[in-house]
Enzyme design. Structure first.
Site, PDB file in Angstrom:
ATOM      1  N   ASP A 190       0.855  -1.352  -0.089  1.00  0.00           N
ATOM      2  CA  ASP A 190      -0.016  -0.037  -0.099  1.00  0.00           C
ATOM      3  C   ASP A 190       0.741   1.072   0.022  1.00  0.00           C
ATOM      4  OD1 ASP A 190      -2.344   1.473   0.151  1.00  0.00           O
ATOM      5  OD2 ASP A 190      -1.927   1.834   2.306  1.00  0.00           O
ATOM      6  N   GLU A 277      -1.532  -1.035  -5.898  1.00  0.00           N
ATOM      7  CA  GLU A 277      -2.833  -0.489  -6.645  1.00  0.00           C
ATOM      8  C   GLU A 277      -2.433   0.180  -7.846  1.00  0.00           C
ATOM      9  OE1 GLU A 277      -5.958   1.074  -3.795  1.00  0.00           O
ATOM     10  OE2 GLU A 277      -3.870   1.510  -2.920  1.00  0.00           O
ATOM     11  N   ASP A 359      -3.245   1.310   7.429  1.00  0.00           N
ATOM     12  CA  ASP A 359      -2.371   0.877   6.293  1.00  0.00           C
ATOM     13  C   ASP A 359      -2.074  -0.557   6.180  1.00  0.00           C
ATOM     14  OD1 ASP A 359      -2.133   3.702   5.708  1.00  0.00           O
ATOM     15  OD2 ASP A 359      -0.466   3.719   7.214  1.00  0.00           O
TER      16      ASP A 359
END
Ligand SMILES: [Zn+2]
Length: 418
Positions: A190, A277, A359
């Site tokens: 992340d 991502e 997170d």
């Protein structure tokens, strides 16, 4: 076929610097002209211009009185510029990058030679053992080459940094099959503003912050930029100070790249796949403050580093869709929270009662989503561990290294932040 990229420092003579400056100028002018033409065409017809349509504009421009100097530019450089522009467009439409930018003469300059560049044993200068022979009228440029260049040279990108250094990024093709790896860890990553990266291997969560000295360089850069802004326009002192600013910028970007190289190396060394991502920059631009932070922190460069390092060892980079609600989803029971403001660092799931670190939870979700995608795609991933969530109808894709089209992207030029 395997692709490798090597960066070498070049030392052009004064005459060669003049010739290179002309070529940089022509390529930059053509990029801006072609980009403008594409935007105009898009406004009129809803379609941009393709590579051949753009190249077809060149012969007339070379004949026209006010742009006849284009004819002196080595034509493959102009065609490589067209290719890079259409690739930049494609990356934008595939949501991999922001909209192509106009190029400025104050930024980093670069030109690409798609063929005919040779490494030569030089007697250019007694202290140089090797030179790079650039086609057109430039000739052999003295170079510092530390390792022998393996394989067949595909493309060479020559660049000049704003502080005045010259580099050649040499992309080669080496015989052999691409390796594949189906052993090692699968990391979910992340990327964030609070921590640069929060990483999980399914068992533990690790947080990686931007090194402290980066902030110091950033502060210094800001101060120097403000000082530059106060100098009178067109003055000699302003011109000189611009170089000072460029040097500070270079130091900042070098230490940022160093950090990104080390971290990506760490994640690639013991893994078979890394899941991140997709950074849909376009959507991010809505929030200007956030967009600024993103372009500064190098997520795009980091993802590129991961992509080519993973490809080199036959491991995979999976990019999952940016709108995947990784922060709002409970990684334990998959309950989806309605809101999750950026300042909420910890939360408790109202459904199953699990207490989450924001997170860490996001990284676990990203990892699970990537594994789900890898399994659905039929990839031979081994020892995945953890729970795999049912399909939730989002796009993901396997990222291939950008090496083959833009060698200097893989080497992480500062302009590729974002
Ligand atoms: Zn829950």
């Amino acid at each position: 076929m395997l692709h490798k990229a090597v960066q070498v420092r070049l030392y052009p003579t004064k005459e060669q610097q003049v010739l290179l400056a002309q070529t940089f100028g022509s390529a930059r002018w053509w990029w801006n002209y072609a980009l403008n033409k594409s935007i105009e065409s898009y406004k009129e017809t809803g379609k941009g211009l393709g590579r051949s349509a753009l190249n077809a504009l060149l012969p007339d421009l070379k004949k026209a009185e006010d742009t006849s100097w284009l004819a002196e530019c080595y034509s493959q450089v102009l065609q490589a510029t067209t290719l890079n522009l259409t690739t930049a467009y494609k990356n934008f439409f595939d949501k991999r990058a922001g909209f192509p930018k106009f190029k400025s003469k104050h930024g980093k300059q670069s030109i690409q030679y798609p063929q005919n560049v040779k490494i030569v044993e030089g007697n250019v200068d007694p202290s140089a053992t090797l030179g790079v022979k650039i086609p057109g009228n430039i000739g052999i440029v003295k170079a510092k080459i530390h390792r022998p260049i393996e394989g067949k040279i595909k493309t060479v990108t020559i660049s000049k940094t704003p502080s005045g250094k010259y580099f050649a990024s040499i992309l080669t093709e080496v015989e052999g099959d691409n390796p594949t790896t189906a052993e090692g860890k699968i990391y979910g990553v992340d990327l964030g503003l609070k921590h640069f990266a929060v990483v999980t291997d399914g068992e533990k969560v690790s947080k990686y912050d931007n090194p402290k000295h980066l902030a110091k360089h950033e502060k210094n850069l800001k101060r120097k930029q403000q000082k530059l802004a106060r100098k009178p326009k067109g003055s000699n002192s302003r011109y000189k100070y611009r170089k000072v600013v460029a040097k500070v910028y270079e130091r900042l970007s070098n230490s940022r790249q160093d950090f990104l190289h080390k971290l990506s190396y760490k994640l690639v060394s013991d893994s078979q796949a890394v899941i991140v991502e997709n950074l849909h920059v376009k959507g991010m631009v809505r929030n200007h403050k956030l967009a600024k932070a993103i372009s500064d922190c190098g997520w795009g460069t980091f993802t590129n580093f991961l992509a080519y390092k993973l490809e080199r060892k036959g491991a995979k980079l999976v990019e999952i869709d940016r709108w995947f609600p990784s922060s709002k989803l409970c990684s334990n029971c998959f309950y989806q929270m309605g809101e999750m403001p950026l300042d909420v660092r910890e939360w408790t799931c109202p459904h199953c009662g699990t207490h989450h670190d924001r997170d860490g939870n996001a990284a676990i979700n990203i990892r699970a989503e990537g594994i789900r995608w890898l399994l659905a795609e039929g990839s031979a991933v081994s020892a995945v561990g953890g729970e795999v969530r049912p399909k939730m109808g989002r796009k993901s894709n396997l990222r291939h290294s950008p090496l083959s089209t833009e060698a200097d992207t893989a080497l992480g030029t500062p302009s590729q932040c974002g």
